[in-house]
Scaffold this motif. Sequence first.
Motif, PDB file in Angstrom:
ATOM      1  N   VAL A   5      10.926 -36.131  29.133  1.00 53.69           N
ATOM      2  CA  VAL A   5       9.515 -35.772  29.034  1.00 53.69           C
ATOM      3  C   VAL A   5       9.170 -35.431  27.587  1.00 53.69           C
ATOM      4  O   VAL A   5       9.872 -34.640  26.936  1.00 53.69           O
ATOM      5  N   LEU A   6       8.104 -36.053  27.090  1.00 54.08           N
ATOM      6  CA  LEU A   6       7.510 -35.705  25.794  1.00 54.08           C
ATOM      7  C   LEU A   6       6.092 -35.218  26.063  1.00 54.08           C
ATOM      8  O   LEU A   6       5.552 -35.417  27.151  1.00 54.08           O
ATOM      9  N   ASN A   7       5.489 -34.586  25.091  1.00 58.21           N
ATOM     10  CA  ASN A   7       4.064 -34.271  25.220  1.00 58.21           C
ATOM     11  C   ASN A   7       3.406 -34.248  23.851  1.00 58.21           C
ATOM     12  O   ASN A   7       4.050 -34.045  22.820  1.00 58.21           O
ATOM     13  N   LEU A  13       0.414 -39.738  18.079  1.00 59.24           N
ATOM     14  CA  LEU A  13       0.909 -40.920  18.771  1.00 59.24           C
ATOM     15  C   LEU A  13       2.032 -41.619  18.017  1.00 59.24           C
ATOM     16  O   LEU A  13       3.021 -42.061  18.613  1.00 59.24           O
ATOM     17  N   ASP A  14       1.914 -41.745  16.697  1.00 56.29           N
ATOM     18  CA  ASP A  14       2.964 -42.423  15.945  1.00 56.29           C
ATOM     19  C   ASP A  14       4.273 -41.644  15.973  1.00 56.29           C
ATOM     20  O   ASP A  14       5.363 -42.237  15.982  1.00 56.29           O
ATOM     21  N   LYS A  15       4.183 -40.317  16.034  1.00 54.24           N
ATOM     22  CA  LYS A  15       5.399 -39.503  16.121  1.00 54.24           C
ATOM     23  C   LYS A  15       6.036 -39.633  17.496  1.00 54.24           C
ATOM     24  O   LYS A  15       7.260 -39.752  17.639  1.00 54.24           O
ATOM     25  N   ILE A  16       5.194 -39.632  18.535  1.00 56.74           N
ATOM     26  CA  ILE A  16       5.694 -39.815  19.902  1.00 56.74           C
ATOM     27  C   ILE A  16       6.403 -41.154  20.018  1.00 56.74           C
ATOM     28  O   ILE A  16       7.504 -41.253  20.576  1.00 56.74           O
ATOM     29  N   GLU A  17       5.787 -42.192  19.473  1.00 56.99           N
ATOM     30  CA  GLU A  17       6.389 -43.528  19.577  1.00 56.99           C
ATOM     31  C   GLU A  17       7.699 -43.613  18.808  1.00 56.99           C
ATOM     32  O   GLU A  17       8.643 -44.284  19.237  1.00 56.99           O
ATOM     33  N   THR A  18       7.784 -42.925  17.689  1.00 59.85           N
ATOM     34  CA  THR A  18       9.034 -42.914  16.934  1.00 59.85           C
ATOM     35  C   THR A  18      10.151 -42.252  17.730  1.00 59.85           C
ATOM     36  O   THR A  18      11.289 -42.749  17.761  1.00 59.85           O
ATOM     37  N   LEU A 100      11.808 -33.125  25.206  1.00 59.13           N
ATOM     38  CA  LEU A 100      11.979 -33.264  23.749  1.00 59.13           C
ATOM     39  C   LEU A 100      10.636 -33.065  23.055  1.00 59.13           C
ATOM     40  O   LEU A 100       9.632 -33.661  23.457  1.00 59.13           O
ATOM     41  N   ASP A 101      10.624 -32.264  21.991  1.00 56.64           N
ATOM     42  CA  ASP A 101       9.464 -32.229  21.099  1.00 56.64           C
ATOM     43  C   ASP A 101       9.298 -33.597  20.448  1.00 56.64           C
ATOM     44  O   ASP A 101      10.250 -34.396  20.404  1.00 56.64           O
ATOM     45  N   CYS A 102       8.121 -33.867  19.906  1.00 58.01           N
ATOM     46  CA  CYS A 102       7.896 -35.187  19.305  1.00 58.01           C
ATOM     47  C   CYS A 102       8.093 -35.178  17.788  1.00 58.01           C
ATOM     48  O   CYS A 102       7.686 -36.122  17.101  1.00 58.01           O
ATOM     49  N   ASP A 103       8.731 -34.140  17.251  1.00 55.87           N
ATOM     50  CA  ASP A 103       9.199 -34.173  15.861  1.00 55.87           C
ATOM     51  C   ASP A 103      10.721 -34.324  15.859  1.00 55.87           C
ATOM     52  O   ASP A 103      11.433 -33.720  15.066  1.00 55.87           O
ATOM     53  N   ILE A 104      11.183 -35.176  16.766  1.00 56.95           N
ATOM     54  CA  ILE A 104      12.604 -35.353  17.040  1.00 56.95           C
ATOM     55  C   ILE A 104      12.939 -36.831  17.020  1.00 56.95           C
ATOM     56  O   ILE A 104      12.113 -37.674  17.376  1.00 56.95           O
ATOM     57  N   VAL A 105      14.163 -37.161  16.599  1.00 60.54           N
ATOM     58  CA  VAL A 105      14.712 -38.486  16.873  1.00 60.54           C
ATOM     59  C   VAL A 105      16.064 -38.313  17.563  1.00 60.54           C
ATOM     60  O   VAL A 105      16.814 -37.370  17.281  1.00 60.54           O
ATOM     61  N   VAL A 106      16.347 -39.218  18.478  1.00 63.12           N
ATOM     62  CA  VAL A 106      17.624 -39.247  19.196  1.00 63.12           C
ATOM     63  C   VAL A 106      18.524 -40.237  18.482  1.00 63.12           C
ATOM     64  O   VAL A 106      18.117 -41.367  18.198  1.00 63.12           O
ATOM     65  N   ASP A 107      19.742 -39.828  18.199  1.00 62.28           N
ATOM     66  CA  ASP A 107      20.642 -40.658  17.393  1.00 62.28           C
ATOM     67  C   ASP A 107      21.942 -40.968  18.121  1.00 62.28           C
ATOM     68  O   ASP A 107      22.975 -41.214  17.489  1.00 62.28           O
ATOM     69  N   GLY A 153      12.601 -26.787  21.707  1.00 63.01           N
ATOM     70  CA  GLY A 153      12.250 -28.153  21.351  1.00 63.01           C
ATOM     71  C   GLY A 153      13.075 -29.185  22.082  1.00 63.01           C
ATOM     72  O   GLY A 153      12.675 -30.343  22.213  1.00 63.01           O
ATOM     73  N   VAL A 154      14.255 -28.767  22.555  1.00 63.74           N
ATOM     74  CA  VAL A 154      15.113 -29.601  23.399  1.00 63.74           C
ATOM     75  C   VAL A 154      15.554 -28.735  24.571  1.00 63.74           C
ATOM     76  O   VAL A 154      16.194 -27.702  24.376  1.00 63.74           O
ATOM     77  N   MET A 155      15.222 -29.160  25.784  1.00 69.14           N
ATOM     78  CA  MET A 155      15.615 -28.410  26.980  1.00 69.14           C
ATOM     79  C   MET A 155      16.007 -29.374  28.091  1.00 69.14           C
ATOM     80  O   MET A 155      15.270 -30.316  28.391  1.00 69.14           O
ATOM     81  N   LEU A 156      17.158 -29.146  28.673  1.00 70.56           N
ATOM     82  CA  LEU A 156      17.515 -29.815  29.923  1.00 70.56           C
ATOM     83  C   LEU A 156      17.088 -28.874  31.042  1.00 70.56           C
ATOM     84  O   LEU A 156      17.621 -27.763  31.166  1.00 70.56           O
ATOM     85  N   ILE A 157      16.123 -29.301  31.845  1.00 72.60           N
ATOM     86  CA  ILE A 157      15.407 -28.389  32.741  1.00 72.60           C
ATOM     87  C   ILE A 157      15.777 -28.640  34.188  1.00 72.60           C
ATOM     88  O   ILE A 157      15.769 -29.785  34.667  1.00 72.60           O
ATOM     89  N   ASN A 158      16.071 -27.549  34.891  1.00 72.87           N
ATOM     90  CA  ASN A 158      16.310 -27.576  36.336  1.00 72.87           C
ATOM     91  C   ASN A 158      14.948 -27.484  37.030  1.00 72.87           C
ATOM     92  O   ASN A 158      14.537 -26.425  37.504  1.00 72.87           O
TER      93      ASN A 158
END
Length: 413
Positions: A5-7, A13-18, A100-107, A153-158
Amino acid sequence: MKTIVLNGDYGFLDKIETTIKSIIYHNQKVKIYVINPDIPHEWFINLNQYLNQIGSQIVDKKIDPGFLQKLHSRYLHINTSAYGRLFIPKLIKEDKVLYLDCDIVVDSKLDDLFDLKFGKNILYAVGDFYGKYEFDSNGFITNLADIVEYNTGVMLINNKKIREENLADEMIKMAEDPNWPNGDQSVINELFKGRIGQLHPSYNYQIGYEAYGYRGNSHILKGLNLIKNPKIIHYITENKPFNMVSVGSLREKWWHYRRLEWSEIISKYGNFDKSKIKDLSFDGEAFLFTHLAETENIEQLIQKLPNIRFNIAAYTPMAFLLLKLIQYDNVRVFPTIMEKDLDREINEADIYLDINYGPKADEIIERIMKRRVPIFSFDQTKSQNLDYNNYHVFPDNQIDEMAEAIKKVVENI
């Protein structure tokens, strides 16, 4: 399928898409929800034509801006749309979700993260790097009591547990208090105190704090330097890589993902099929004109008839109750509709839905009847004393029956 989930709003929008590009570059079979108040649905349609080719999906999840206006951050770089994550238990049906926050990249791949078991925990997160911690050889904070706040900014949520314990409303209510030092992050830490498990810091590598480490906070650098292969990179603080200038490391990493083309990402997993990138087509057109936002069973009909396009119009601006329906591929809305568009919709309608409450648009219905277009209504919304032999009224609970009748009409056109 992994659920992420992002928000954010259209301005991000460009940050979300990145962020999404970085997720998909390393992970297949992912369902990504974007909680948003104002992103055009066409963006989701276009992106899904790429993602569906590798078994992934992006979902437009609209949130009422009125809910967000009650919530405010004390930090200028944090938009109120960031509070959309508080509504995850209400908006997202899956039991385990990664936020995930949208000032994040997954690597990296995220399989190991999703394999974690919750036990008694409501969520997993990483301690905010600004705190002064001792770390073990694997990079974990050794004394959990030292963690002043977990970074959210990063949470694995139950998600299942939050719903079972009816904690969602309490979380949102607490966030309305403007005095929390870190906004909804403080709320989440307070409400779930003692029930937050520690994620390995590589899953929230808070590189945005690096500059503070060189300004007398050497403990931040100690924590960052322990992590050799960050899996999720978080550009926390106002010092963002997408600013005109920024200080700190890994600015190039964000821009690497930003400039990737979607066709390039999809081709990483197999042959990219350009023919799947096209305008949507539908079997038929349904038209509804209304003076009020309240309708009967409109969303259920939209869901049951994905091959019928629903065109909803009004002479006035529309309330969120109707605007949110654009989160479906088969819906268009026309607030303050122009006359030429109204003419087109009337002339192209295969069926008309008389399912709005309040005053009827008699002049519209008259034009529909002149074209001999079938009209469908429910008991609660039917027009009174309407003399028309192609008018079909269903009990309010017979949504399936109406949907089947509409299908048959369209099939016979």
